[in-house]
Scaffold this motif. Structure first.
Motif, PDB file in Angstrom:
ATOM      1  N   GLU A  57      44.337 -26.636  12.233  1.00 51.12           N
ATOM      2  CA  GLU A  57      44.846 -27.607  13.209  1.00 51.12           C
ATOM      3  C   GLU A  57      44.979 -26.979  14.594  1.00 51.12           C
ATOM      4  O   GLU A  57      44.674 -27.609  15.598  1.00 51.12           O
ATOM      5  N   ALA A  58      45.412 -25.743  14.637  1.00 57.29           N
ATOM      6  CA  ALA A  58      45.631 -25.073  15.922  1.00 57.29           C
ATOM      7  C   ALA A  58      44.419 -24.277  16.381  1.00 57.29           C
ATOM      8  O   ALA A  58      44.113 -24.242  17.576  1.00 57.29           O
ATOM      9  N   GLU A  59      43.724 -23.639  15.450  1.00 53.58           N
ATOM     10  CA  GLU A  59      42.719 -22.660  15.845  1.00 53.58           C
ATOM     11  C   GLU A  59      41.279 -23.126  15.677  1.00 53.58           C
ATOM     12  O   GLU A  59      40.359 -22.442  16.137  1.00 53.58           O
ATOM     13  N   ASP A  60      41.084 -24.255  15.037  1.00 53.75           N
ATOM     14  CA  ASP A  60      39.718 -24.761  14.876  1.00 53.75           C
ATOM     15  C   ASP A  60      39.588 -26.085  15.620  1.00 53.75           C
ATOM     16  O   ASP A  60      39.287 -26.110  16.809  1.00 53.75           O
ATOM     17  N   PHE A  61      39.835 -27.168  14.963  1.00 53.93           N
ATOM     18  CA  PHE A  61      39.516 -28.478  15.518  1.00 53.93           C
ATOM     19  C   PHE A  61      40.233 -28.779  16.831  1.00 53.93           C
ATOM     20  O   PHE A  61      39.588 -29.140  17.818  1.00 53.93           O
ATOM     21  N   GLY A  62      41.549 -28.647  16.844  1.00 50.80           N
ATOM     22  CA  GLY A  62      42.287 -28.933  18.073  1.00 50.80           C
ATOM     23  C   GLY A  62      41.831 -28.058  19.222  1.00 50.80           C
ATOM     24  O   GLY A  62      41.599 -28.529  20.344  1.00 50.80           O
ATOM     25  N   ALA A  63      41.676 -26.777  18.961  1.00 47.58           N
ATOM     26  CA  ALA A  63      41.258 -25.828  20.001  1.00 47.58           C
ATOM     27  C   ALA A  63      39.838 -26.119  20.472  1.00 47.58           C
ATOM     28  O   ALA A  63      39.543 -26.061  21.674  1.00 47.58           O
ATOM     29  N   ARG A  64      38.961 -26.427  19.562  1.00 48.54           N
ATOM     30  CA  ARG A  64      37.560 -26.650  19.924  1.00 48.54           C
ATOM     31  C   ARG A  64      37.364 -27.956  20.683  1.00 48.54           C
ATOM     32  O   ARG A  64      36.555 -28.018  21.610  1.00 48.54           O
ATOM     33  N   VAL A  65      38.094 -28.978  20.304  1.00 51.34           N
ATOM     34  CA  VAL A  65      38.004 -30.226  21.077  1.00 51.34           C
ATOM     35  C   VAL A  65      38.513 -29.986  22.498  1.00 51.34           C
ATOM     36  O   VAL A  65      37.932 -30.484  23.464  1.00 51.34           O
ATOM     37  N   ARG A  66      39.527 -29.166  22.650  1.00 49.78           N
ATOM     38  CA  ARG A  66      40.012 -28.833  23.996  1.00 49.78           C
ATOM     39  C   ARG A  66      38.934 -28.106  24.811  1.00 49.78           C
ATOM     40  O   ARG A  66      38.778 -28.379  25.998  1.00 49.78           O
ATOM     41  N   VAL A  67      38.205 -27.202  24.185  1.00 46.26           N
ATOM     42  CA  VAL A  67      37.109 -26.508  24.874  1.00 46.26           C
ATOM     43  C   VAL A  67      36.093 -27.533  25.385  1.00 46.26           C
ATOM     44  O   VAL A  67      35.653 -27.470  26.534  1.00 46.26           O
ATOM     45  N   VAL A  68      35.735 -28.482  24.543  1.00 50.42           N
ATOM     46  CA  VAL A  68      34.768 -29.512  24.926  1.00 50.42           C
ATOM     47  C   VAL A  68      35.305 -30.335  26.091  1.00 50.42           C
ATOM     48  O   VAL A  68      34.623 -30.536  27.100  1.00 50.42           O
ATOM     49  N   VAL A  69      36.536 -30.815  25.958  1.00 50.25           N
ATOM     50  CA  VAL A  69      37.132 -31.681  26.978  1.00 50.25           C
ATOM     51  C   VAL A  69      37.230 -30.954  28.323  1.00 50.25           C
ATOM     52  O   VAL A  69      37.035 -31.551  29.381  1.00 50.25           O
ATOM     53  N   GLU A  70      37.498 -29.654  28.272  1.00 51.64           N
ATOM     54  CA  GLU A  70      37.621 -28.862  29.501  1.00 51.64           C
ATOM     55  C   GLU A  70      36.265 -28.402  30.035  1.00 51.64           C
ATOM     56  O   GLU A  70      36.199 -27.706  31.048  1.00 51.64           O
ATOM     57  N   GLY A  71      35.168 -28.760  29.352  1.00 51.65           N
ATOM     58  CA  GLY A  71      33.838 -28.395  29.810  1.00 51.65           C
ATOM     59  C   GLY A  71      33.448 -26.961  29.497  1.00 51.65           C
ATOM     60  O   GLY A  71      32.550 -26.409  30.127  1.00 51.65           O
ATOM     61  N   GLY A  72      34.099 -26.349  28.517  1.00 52.78           N
ATOM     62  CA  GLY A  72      33.827 -24.963  28.151  1.00 52.78           C
ATOM     63  C   GLY A  72      32.436 -24.763  27.573  1.00 52.78           C
ATOM     64  O   GLY A  72      31.710 -25.723  27.285  1.00 52.78           O
ATOM     65  N   THR A  73      32.100 -23.497  27.394  1.00 60.73           N
ATOM     66  CA  THR A  73      30.752 -23.160  26.919  1.00 60.73           C
ATOM     67  C   THR A  73      30.728 -22.413  25.587  1.00 60.73           C
ATOM     68  O   THR A  73      29.650 -22.182  25.043  1.00 60.73           O
ATOM     69  N   ALA A  74      31.889 -22.008  25.084  1.00 59.58           N
ATOM     70  CA  ALA A  74      31.907 -21.241  23.834  1.00 59.58           C
ATOM     71  C   ALA A  74      33.229 -21.472  23.096  1.00 59.58           C
ATOM     72  O   ALA A  74      34.260 -21.715  23.715  1.00 59.58           O
ATOM     73  N   PHE A  75      33.150 -21.381  21.779  1.00 58.65           N
ATOM     74  CA  PHE A  75      34.334 -21.481  20.933  1.00 58.65           C
ATOM     75  C   PHE A  75      34.764 -20.090  20.500  1.00 58.65           C
ATOM     76  O   PHE A  75      33.924 -19.218  20.280  1.00 58.65           O
ATOM     77  N   VAL A  76      36.052 -19.906  20.330  1.00 52.22           N
ATOM     78  CA  VAL A  76      36.564 -18.663  19.768  1.00 52.22           C
ATOM     79  C   VAL A  76      36.165 -18.634  18.288  1.00 52.22           C
ATOM     80  O   VAL A  76      36.358 -19.632  17.580  1.00 52.22           O
ATOM     81  N   PRO A  77      35.602 -17.520  17.816  1.00 52.91           N
ATOM     82  CA  PRO A  77      35.221 -17.445  16.398  1.00 52.91           C
ATOM     83  C   PRO A  77      36.444 -17.578  15.480  1.00 52.91           C
ATOM     84  O   PRO A  77      37.553 -17.174  15.848  1.00 52.91           O
ATOM     85  N   ILE A  78      36.213 -18.141  14.315  1.00 51.80           N
ATOM     86  CA  ILE A  78      37.276 -18.289  13.320  1.00 51.80           C
ATOM     87  C   ILE A  78      36.795 -17.726  11.993  1.00 51.80           C
ATOM     88  O   ILE A  78      35.595 -17.613  11.757  1.00 51.80           O
ATOM     89  N   ASP A  79      37.751 -17.402  11.110  1.00 52.91           N
ATOM     90  CA  ASP A  79      37.416 -16.899   9.778  1.00 52.91           C
ATOM     91  C   ASP A  79      38.488 -17.358   8.791  1.00 52.91           C
ATOM     92  O   ASP A  79      39.372 -16.585   8.397  1.00 52.91           O
ATOM     93  N   PRO A  80      38.436 -18.631   8.394  1.00 55.50           N
ATOM     94  CA  PRO A  80      39.468 -19.178   7.513  1.00 55.50           C
ATOM     95  C   PRO A  80      39.647 -18.440   6.185  1.00 55.50           C
ATOM     96  O   PRO A  80      40.770 -18.315   5.695  1.00 55.50           O
ATOM     97  N   GLU A  81      38.580 -17.951   5.606  1.00 58.45           N
ATOM     98  CA  GLU A  81      38.698 -17.214   4.336  1.00 58.45           C
ATOM     99  C   GLU A  81      39.513 -15.934   4.546  1.00 58.45           C
ATOM    100  O   GLU A  81      40.352 -15.582   3.717  1.00 58.45           O
ATOM    101  N   ARG A  82      39.254 -15.234   5.626  1.00 58.70           N
ATOM    102  CA  ARG A  82      39.997 -14.009   5.935  1.00 58.70           C
ATOM    103  C   ARG A  82      41.467 -14.334   6.226  1.00 58.70           C
ATOM    104  O   ARG A  82      42.364 -13.614   5.802  1.00 58.70           O
TER     105      ARG A  82
END
Length: 180
Positions: A57-82
């Protein structure tokens, strides 16, 4: 196929608002031991699923939609299994994890209410998946919720059938996680 950003955003906001209600219905009266039961060795318990949803909720979808809305160019990598291992999901408190998930979801719903729908058409290149728009992310977010609701239901079916060994639970139909 093209999708109307405003209509998709409205539908997604309704769908995302359902998760806390569904989780509360599924988990509110579980005994502590049931939170931690895995349906199979390499599958997550209800507690671990909730912790995963909380962090996504905080580190994937919510964060990535914010990147898109702000016109960003890259997502912070995630590793849910880790994360499941490093953050010790299996040792968490379900009620605390659930409350934080609900808090984060509420904040994301407030954020989504402020998003200009046309901003969701912005695209960010993902190394593994290619180009993803905010619309892609919103559809994936709802699908992610639904997949984990199905996972929880399957977990409860297996755990319940295991608790009633010797009784003919297979009469209900195929029990998920066969051979567990």
């Amino acid at each position: 196929m093209t999708h109307d950003p405003a209509a998709l955003l409205a539908a997604v906001r309704r769908d995302l608002a359902r998760l806390p209600v569904v989780l509360d219905a599924l988990l509110s009266d579980l005994a502590d031991g049931s939170w931690r039961m895995r349906p199979a060795t390499n599958e997550w318990s209800p507690l671990e699923i909730v912790c995963h949803l909380r962090d996504e909720e905080a580190e994937d979808f919510g964060a990535r939609v914010r990147v898109v809305v702000e016109g960003g160019t890259a997502f912070v990598p995630i590793d849910p299994e880790r994360w499941a291992v490093e953050r010790r999901y299996a040792d968490a408190d379900l009620r605390v994890a659930l409350a934080l998930l609900q808090e984060r979801r509420a904040a994301n719903l407030v954020f989504l209410a402020t998003v200009p729908p046309e901003r969701l058409e912005h695209v960010v290149d993902q190394p593994k998946l290619g180009r993803m728009s905010g619309l892609d992310l919103l559809a994936a977010w709802v699908t992610h919720d639904r997949l984990h609701i199905a996972q929880l239901a399957s977990t409860f079916a297996r755990v319940g059938a295991s608790q009633w060994r010797g009784l003919r639970t297979e009469y209900a139909g195929p029990i998920p996680y066969a051979g567990a």
